[in-house]
Write an enzyme that holds these catalytic residues in place. Structure first.
Site, PDB file in Angstrom:
ATOM      1  N   LYS A  67       0.708  -1.116   0.004  1.00  9.99           N
ATOM      2  CA  LYS A  67      -0.116   0.095   0.025  1.00  9.99           C
ATOM      3  C   LYS A  67       0.778   1.264   0.021  1.00  9.99           C
ATOM      4  O   LYS A  67       1.943   1.168   0.574  1.00  9.99           O
ATOM      5  CB  LYS A  67      -0.922  -0.061   1.284  1.00  9.99           C
ATOM      6  CG  LYS A  67      -1.978  -1.052   1.475  1.00  9.99           C
ATOM      7  CD  LYS A  67      -2.945  -0.883   2.318  1.00  9.99           C
ATOM      8  CE  LYS A  67      -2.262  -0.927   3.686  1.00  9.99           C
ATOM      9  NZ  LYS A  67      -3.242  -0.855   4.771  1.00  9.99           N
ATOM     10  N   TYR A 116      12.940  31.390  13.862  1.00  9.48           N
ATOM     11  CA  TYR A 116      11.956  32.348  13.586  1.00  9.48           C
ATOM     12  C   TYR A 116      11.170  32.525  15.025  1.00  9.48           C
ATOM     13  O   TYR A 116      11.147  31.597  15.965  1.00  9.48           O
ATOM     14  CB  TYR A 116      10.727  31.688  12.610  1.00  9.48           C
ATOM     15  CG  TYR A 116      11.142  31.416  11.315  1.00  9.48           C
ATOM     16  CD1 TYR A 116      11.144  32.857  10.463  1.00  9.48           C
ATOM     17  CD2 TYR A 116      11.315  30.405  10.604  1.00  9.48           C
ATOM     18  CE1 TYR A 116      11.179  32.696   9.081  1.00  9.48           C
ATOM     19  CE2 TYR A 116      11.713  30.314   9.341  1.00  9.48           C
ATOM     20  CZ  TYR A 116      11.570  31.560   8.387  1.00  9.48           C
ATOM     21  OH  TYR A 116      12.137  31.236   7.279  1.00  9.48           O
TER      22      TYR A 116
END
Length: 394
Positions: A43, A266
């Site tokens: 899968k 950041y």
């Protein structure tokens, strides 16, 4: 550095020989006298490894298990000629009209699936049907009240020649736990006691944690373990004799000495509690590496374990190099996929599972396949090229 990786900021490697090893290791757990067959689950494009890259390593499987009919067609197009199990069954009535693949197996989960098959006048290659039981996972499948009636309806289709036969499929919801299958198994065994047909109950966790139960079934369906990762919470793949099939590689592209109290990232999210040396790793969430990685997540820098500092950006990951032997710009970095740093160890630090990381890489990450010798066994070759095997696989 691998010559194929020159000029690449980040890349993955996929080793089909590792997958072949893992398949053999799982078969060995079933025992030399076991008649249990293996659906190799591919899968999500073989758990992110790439179907075409892993097929050589899966030549020894008895069949492949996929999510949907389109995936089964992709397996045939890639050269697989053995049995194919579609775990998702049919998406709509139109798909039921296009069941032309030989040796196709379909898992049916609800009455509409049977309705759609009943509406097909005939099929040149009737599919084998596996009735999915809802069981203790409960996501999809027939419940206790509806299972016997679903079997009866499919038995009518079998007598009419519209399907090739009927099997029983269950998926345990707690197989990784030591006590995770006993009650669920007893419940389902009682339900199908008087219903003939082969049985398929065990995924990777059930096979590894409950091998006796796996030996008692006709087909097992390992997935993540084929790729070298353990589904068990208390042990990693290498300790189970498995070899990681995918490794993720990058390099150090910057180094900074940071003073105590200095902020990085950041909004200054990283604060140096002491003087430290920080390396910038050339990968990030643009490559599929998760953005919200907790500080302390391990990484290998030039063969030494280091800790990420969090604050992953699109292209960069800051890593603490303090206390490591001297590291130069360009030093190799492994983000996961070695015996020393298996992907499930990294996943635990992130509060997720190995399969999520393996299937999350973006298309901008080049994948370098590790060459694998051709299989010697003629029957194994026939499943990935040429004509199908002579002996039946059901």
């Amino acid at each position: 550095m691998d010559g194929n990786a020159i000029g690449l900021r980040v890349h993955a490697r996929v080793d089909a020989a590792a997958i072949a090893h893992n398949l053999a290791a799982l078969r060995a757990r079933l025992g030399p006298a076991s008649a249990t067959r293996i659906w190799a689950t591919v899968k999500a494009d073989a758990y992110g490894h790439g179907l075409h890259r892993v097929l050589p390593g899966l030549a020894g499987a008895d069949g492949l298990a996929v999510s949907q009919l389109a995936d089964a067609r992709a397996c045939r197009a890639a050269g697989w000629n053995g049995p194919l199990l579609v775990l998702g069954g049919l998406l709509d009535a139109e798909e039921a009209q296009r069941l032309a693949l030989p040796d196709l197996h379909l898992a049916l989960s609800h009455d509409r699936h049977i309705d759609w098959l009943a509406g097909v006048p005939s099929c040149a290659a009737p599919p084998w049907i596996w009735l999915r039981y809802a069981g203790d996972i409960g996501y999809t499948g027939f419940d206790d009240a509806g299972y016997a009636e679903a079997y009866r309806r499919c038995a009518v289709l079998a007598r009419q020649g519209r399907i090739a036969g009927i099997g029983h499929l269950n998926h345990y919801g707690r197989a990784e736990q030591p006590d995770g299958i006993a009650q669920a198994d007893a419940r389902f065994q009682a339900l199908i006691r008087d219903l003939p047909g082969p049985r398929s109950f065990c995924n990777s966790a059930a096979l590894l944690r409950h091998p006796d139960a796996a030996r008692s079934t006709d087909w097992v369906r390992p997935g993540i373990a084929l790729y070298g990762a353990s589904p068990l919470p208390d042990i990693d793949g290498p300790a189970l004799g498995l070899i990681p099939a995918m490794s993720l590689h990058t390099r150090i592209i910057g180094i900074r000495d940071v003073a105590r109290g200095e902020r990085l990232g950041y909004n200054g999210n990283i604060v140096a509690a002491a003087p430290m040396r920080v390396g910038m790793v050339a990968s990030g969430y643009g490559d599929g590496y998760p953005r919200r990685v907790p500080a302390g997540t391990p990484v290998l820098v030039d063969g030494h374990t280091a800790a990420m500092l969090g604050a992953v950006t699109m292209d960069l990951i800051p890593v603490d190099l303090t206390g490591l032997p001297p590291v130069a710009i360009g030093a190799p970095v492994v983000l996961w996929g070695t015996p020393e740093l298996p992907v499930e160890k990294v996943a635990r630090h992130m509060g997720t599972i190995a399969a999520e990381l393996l299937t999350s890489l973006t298309p901008r990450v080049p994948v370098i396949p590790v060459p694998m010798a051709e299989p010697d066994d003629l029957e194994q070759k026939s499943k990935i090229s040429g004509s199908p095997p002579d002996r039946p696989r059901r």
